[in-house]
Design a protein around this motif. Sequence first.
Motif, PDB file in Angstrom:
ATOM      1  N   LEU A   1       0.735  -0.961  -0.130  1.00 18.73           N
ATOM      2  CA  LEU A   1       0.023  -0.161  -0.212  1.00 18.73           C
ATOM      3  C   LEU A   1       0.847   1.232  -0.022  1.00 18.73           C
ATOM      4  CD1 LEU A   1      -3.000  -1.060   2.368  1.00 18.73           C
ATOM      5  CD2 LEU A   1      -3.144  -0.404   0.032  1.00 18.73           C
ATOM      6  N   HIS A   2       2.113   0.990   0.717  1.00 22.40           N
ATOM      7  CA  HIS A   2       3.011   2.515   0.889  1.00 22.40           C
ATOM      8  C   HIS A   2       3.420   2.706  -0.601  1.00 22.40           C
ATOM      9  CE1 HIS A   2       2.900   3.908   4.715  1.00 22.40           C
ATOM     10  NE2 HIS A   2       3.160   2.545   5.291  1.00 22.40           N
ATOM     11  N   ALA A   3       3.674   1.590  -1.163  1.00 18.25           N
ATOM     12  CA  ALA A   3       4.424   1.686  -2.566  1.00 18.25           C
ATOM     13  C   ALA A   3       3.359   1.980  -3.631  1.00 18.25           C
ATOM     14  CB  ALA A   3       4.936   0.204  -3.168  1.00 18.25           C
ATOM     15  N   GLU A   4       2.077   1.629  -3.456  1.00 18.58           N
ATOM     16  CA  GLU A   4       1.027   2.351  -4.459  1.00 18.58           C
ATOM     17  C   GLU A   4       0.714   3.696  -3.994  1.00 18.58           C
ATOM     18  OE1 GLU A   4      -2.479   0.226  -4.152  1.00 18.58           O
ATOM     19  OE2 GLU A   4      -1.604  -1.850  -4.441  1.00 18.58           O
ATOM     20  N   CYS A   5       0.822   4.171  -2.702  1.00 22.73           N
ATOM     21  CA  CYS A   5       0.782   5.481  -2.484  1.00 22.73           C
ATOM     22  C   CYS A   5       1.852   6.530  -2.938  1.00 22.73           C
ATOM     23  CB  CYS A   5       0.652   5.859  -0.842  1.00 22.73           C
ATOM     24  SG  CYS A   5      -1.011   5.077  -0.015  1.00 22.73           S
ATOM     25  N   ARG A   6       2.950   6.124  -3.019  1.00 19.10           N
ATOM     26  CA  ARG A   6       3.859   6.776  -3.436  1.00 19.10           C
ATOM     27  C   ARG A   6       4.011   6.719  -5.255  1.00 19.10           C
ATOM     28  NH1 ARG A   6       6.877   3.822   0.391  1.00 19.10           N
ATOM     29  NH2 ARG A   6       7.512   2.249  -1.009  1.00 19.10           N
ATOM     30  N   ALA A   7       3.759   5.824  -5.814  1.00 16.77           N
ATOM     31  CA  ALA A   7       3.430   5.929  -7.030  1.00 16.77           C
ATOM     32  C   ALA A   7       2.330   6.821  -7.293  1.00 16.77           C
ATOM     33  CB  ALA A   7       3.181   4.450  -7.792  1.00 16.77           C
ATOM     34  N   ASP A   8       1.202   6.744  -6.541  1.00 15.44           N
ATOM     35  CA  ASP A   8       0.042   7.810  -6.919  1.00 15.44           C
ATOM     36  C   ASP A   8       0.641   9.063  -6.773  1.00 15.44           C
ATOM     37  OD1 ASP A   8      -1.503   5.594  -7.478  1.00 15.44           O
ATOM     38  OD2 ASP A   8      -2.418   5.774  -5.439  1.00 15.44           O
ATOM     39  N   TYR A   9       1.561   9.559  -5.697  1.00 14.14           N
ATOM     40  CA  TYR A   9       2.024  10.560  -5.287  1.00 14.14           C
ATOM     41  C   TYR A   9       2.824  11.260  -6.478  1.00 14.14           C
ATOM     42  CZ  TYR A   9       4.160  14.697  -2.786  1.00 14.14           C
ATOM     43  OH  TYR A   9       4.588  15.812  -2.612  1.00 14.14           O
ATOM     44  N   GLN A  10       3.710  10.547  -6.836  1.00 15.79           N
ATOM     45  CA  GLN A  10       4.641  10.618  -7.835  1.00 15.79           C
ATOM     46  C   GLN A  10       3.928  11.128  -9.247  1.00 15.79           C
ATOM     47  OE1 GLN A  10       7.387   7.461  -7.791  1.00 15.79           O
ATOM     48  NE2 GLN A  10       8.518   8.315  -6.327  1.00 15.79           N
ATOM     49  N   GLN A  11       2.856  10.186  -9.456  1.00 18.93           N
ATOM     50  CA  GLN A  11       2.282  10.482 -10.675  1.00 18.93           C
ATOM     51  C   GLN A  11       1.516  11.852 -10.430  1.00 18.93           C
ATOM     52  OE1 GLN A  11       1.968   8.836 -13.691  1.00 18.93           O
ATOM     53  NE2 GLN A  11       0.784  10.525 -14.271  1.00 18.93           N
TER      54      GLN A  11
END
Length: 62
Positions: free
Chosen positions: A22-32
């Motif tokens: 979930l943290h990885a998904e959040c980081r990816a969403d934030y970067q996008q």
Amino acid sequence: MTQQNPNAPAGADDQAARLAELHAECRADYQQAAANREASAGAARDQLALGRAHAAEGGGRR
């Protein structure tokens, strides 16, 4: 009666892995989202520069 998620992991290791996922998904969403904001800001600057150039050429007059 308490409802439980049938997809929820059972063990602590599974929970830690899910949390990391979930943290990885959040980081990816934030970067996008950051990339989208940067692109939008760049487009806005381009439009502003184009509008100013057009006005300077007298294109704004009718």
